[in-house]
Design an enzyme around this catalytic site. Structure first.
Site: not given
Ligand code: NAD
Length: 498
Positions: A226, A281
């Site tokens: 995200s 995404c």
């Molecule tokens: P997220 O940001 O919650 O988590 C992603 C990763 O970050 C995970 O491994 C998680 O453990 C880690 N994380 C979570 N909170 C954290 C924190 N406070 N500090 C450090 N690390 C942390 O995302 P999600 O819910 O797993 O996935 C969905 C999101 O990913 C959506 O926003 C989607 O649009 C995005 N996404 C983007 C792409 C792209 O290429 N632009 C591709 C796939 C998904």
């Protein structure tokens, strides 16, 4: 109960007193396994294992590493049904959709098979008198990848195959919500003859991520997730002197011109909005019809399709859409729909009250469709990441383009039209990284590169393709002279080519 452990140096890592967090089957709502949490010590052990094998791995010829990529491709293909089942069980997406993400990940392995070519540098003789020069792309050392829940196989495969083919070692930190398929993939890497330590998998959440960002021996970090976390990872990793690429969230618009093929548009909306329950995404979440008739036609075509979506467990072959990943995420999506109603959008199809017989505790929601959404509403501005379509009507093409360009996210977009001139103008003028012309989900193939603009991506390179070869290597340029026996004496001016 099954425990998903870290995989360090080819083995389950033995750390005493680690806590664990639950993993659910989203179709039944049951806790089916747990994943161990990570600590700075776990990350450090993974880095030590990687550092230990790095000299041997990085000095193998690219051709030998390429052969290992061929082997990896072969085994993933053989075991793809096992991987897809694990994805579906923990993420909730349909089995066929899971196979689809494995297929797209495999394309990156196929690209990595060509690493001898991709790593080729260049050479110029006589850059000065008797002086030659060559440029070379060398591995960075230890890289890390932090990945989201929505593609537990494809997104890790966007990263590590190219990274390790370039000669790096890699620490993979998958999502804590559905890590089992990623864990199996890490074991398959060993089965392919890639030495233990070249790829280590460390689980956990923020603690593990922070330990990665702060570790002195990790040179590069790839992140997908995200936007708030992408921005955090980008600035923290940079603070600790690392090369970083961080892909974030999205709000993808589909502009529909009056001359578009409306049946095609209807099918494109269904697949791109409701496939994987909108947890992509590159999902379309906003449709922007140009002209009143266009919006009315879309409503007429799409409404019954959404009402008749076949929703069920991902492993039921009849399901077109599975559940959301967790109960928390389900509540979040429902809250957005409540907010849309409160803000005055017209809820044409309401998916909130869906109950599936036999799966009453699953995280299911029906497809929802809002008409007359305006750009000041939260359902328009924010990423919902669920099966919710918003229609923002536009009177003209220019206004539609303006809407797309004013959104803070810039991941993907699409235009549907039969007018080549309009499509060309849209592709040129939209401020978006990946554009589809009559293609709703324009995810680039493995030999192009993936990357959004604006607040959908932070850092300088796209993922996979040649962009990722550049990201996972450092350029070295050597300028050399073989003594000819002629001594010209000391030179105090800056070297020039006269
Ligand atoms: P997220 O940001 O919650 O988590 C992603 C990763 O970050 C995970 O491994 C998680 O453990 C880690 N994380 C979570 N909170 C954290 C924190 N406070 N500090 C450090 N690390 C942390 O995302 P999600 O819910 O797993 O996935 C969905 C999101 O990913 C959506 O926003 C989607 O649009 C995005 N996404 C983007 C792409 C792209 O290429 N632009 C591709 C796939 C998904």
């Amino acid at each position: 109960m099954k425990l998903v452990d870290h995989l360090i140096n080819g083995q389950n890592a033995d750390f005493p007193n680690l806590s664990s967090t639950p993993i659910y089957n989203p179709a039944s709502g049951e806790e089916i396994s747990r994943v161990v949490s990570g600590t700075a010590n776990c990350v450090d052990q993974a880095v030590k294992s990687a550092l230990n094998i790095f000299p041997e791995w990085s000095s193998m010829t690219p051709l030998v590493r390429s052969r290992k990529m061929f082997k990896l491709k072969e085994i993933i293909e053989l075991r793809q049904n096992e991987l897809a089942k694990l994805i579906s069980q923990e993420h909730g997406k349909t089995f066929d959709d899971a196979l689809g993400e494995i297929g797209r990940g495999l394309e990156v392995v196929e690209f990595a098979c060509g690493i001898p070519n991709h790593l080729a540098g260049n050479y110029t003789s006589n850059v000065g008198r008797s002086i030659d020069s060559w440029s070379d792309y060398q591995p960075m050392g230890i890289c890390a990848g932090i990945t989201p829940f929505n593609f537990p196989i494809m997104v890790p495969m966007w990263m590590f195959p190219v990274a390790i083919a370039c000669g790096n070692c890699f620490i993979l930190k998958p999502s804590e919500r559905d890590p089992s398929s990623t864990r199996l993939l890490s074991e398959i890497v060993l089965e392919a003859g890639i030495p233990p330590g070249v790829l280590n998998m460390v689980n956990g959440g923020k603690d593990t991520v922070d330990a990665i960002l702060q570790h002195n021996d990790i040179s590069g970090v790839s992140f997908v997730g995200s936007t708030p976390i992408a921005q955090y990872v980008y600035s923290e990793a940079a603070k600790y002197g690392k090369k970083v690429q961080a892909m974030g969230g999205a709000k993808n618009h589909m502009v529909v011109m009056p001359d578009a093929d409306m049946e095609m548009v209807g099918d494109a909306i269904m697949g791109s909005v409701f496939g994987s329950a909108g947890e992509r995404c590159m999902a379309i979440s906003v449709v922007v019809p140009v002209g009143k008739d266009t919006g009315d036609k879309i409503k007429e075509i799409v409404k019954p399709k959404i009402e008749n979506l076949k929703i069920g467990p991902g492993l039921d072959p009849d399901s077109e859409m599975g559940p959301l990943v967790t109960s928390d995420h389900l509540q979040k999506v429902k809250r957005y729909i409540d907010q849309g109603v409160d803000e005055g959008a017209d809820l044409v199809v309401d998916g909130r009250n869906l109950k599936l017989q036999g799966y009453e505790n699953g995280f299911f929601i029906g497809g929802s469709f809002f008409d007359n959404v305006t750009t000041d509403m939260s359902i328009y501005k924010e990423e919902i990441f669920g099966p919710v379509l918003s229609m923002v009507r536009a009177d003209t093409f220019d206004y539609a383009l303006d809407i797309v360009n004013k959104h803070e996210y810039g991941n993907g977009t699409a235009i549907f039209t039969s007018n080549g001139g309009v499509a060309r103008q849209f592709a040129n003028e939209c401020q978006i990284g990946m554009v589809g012309v009559n293609v709703p989900i324009p995810v680039p193939v493995a030999y192009h590169s993936f990357g959004g603009w604006k607040r959908s991506a932070f850092g300088g390179h796209g993922v996979y393709g040649m962009e990722s070869v550049r990201f996972y290597t450092r350029l070295k340029t050597v300028t050399g002279r073989w003594p000819s026996g002629q001594h010209t004496g000391a030179q105090y001016t800056f070297p020039s080519n006269s």
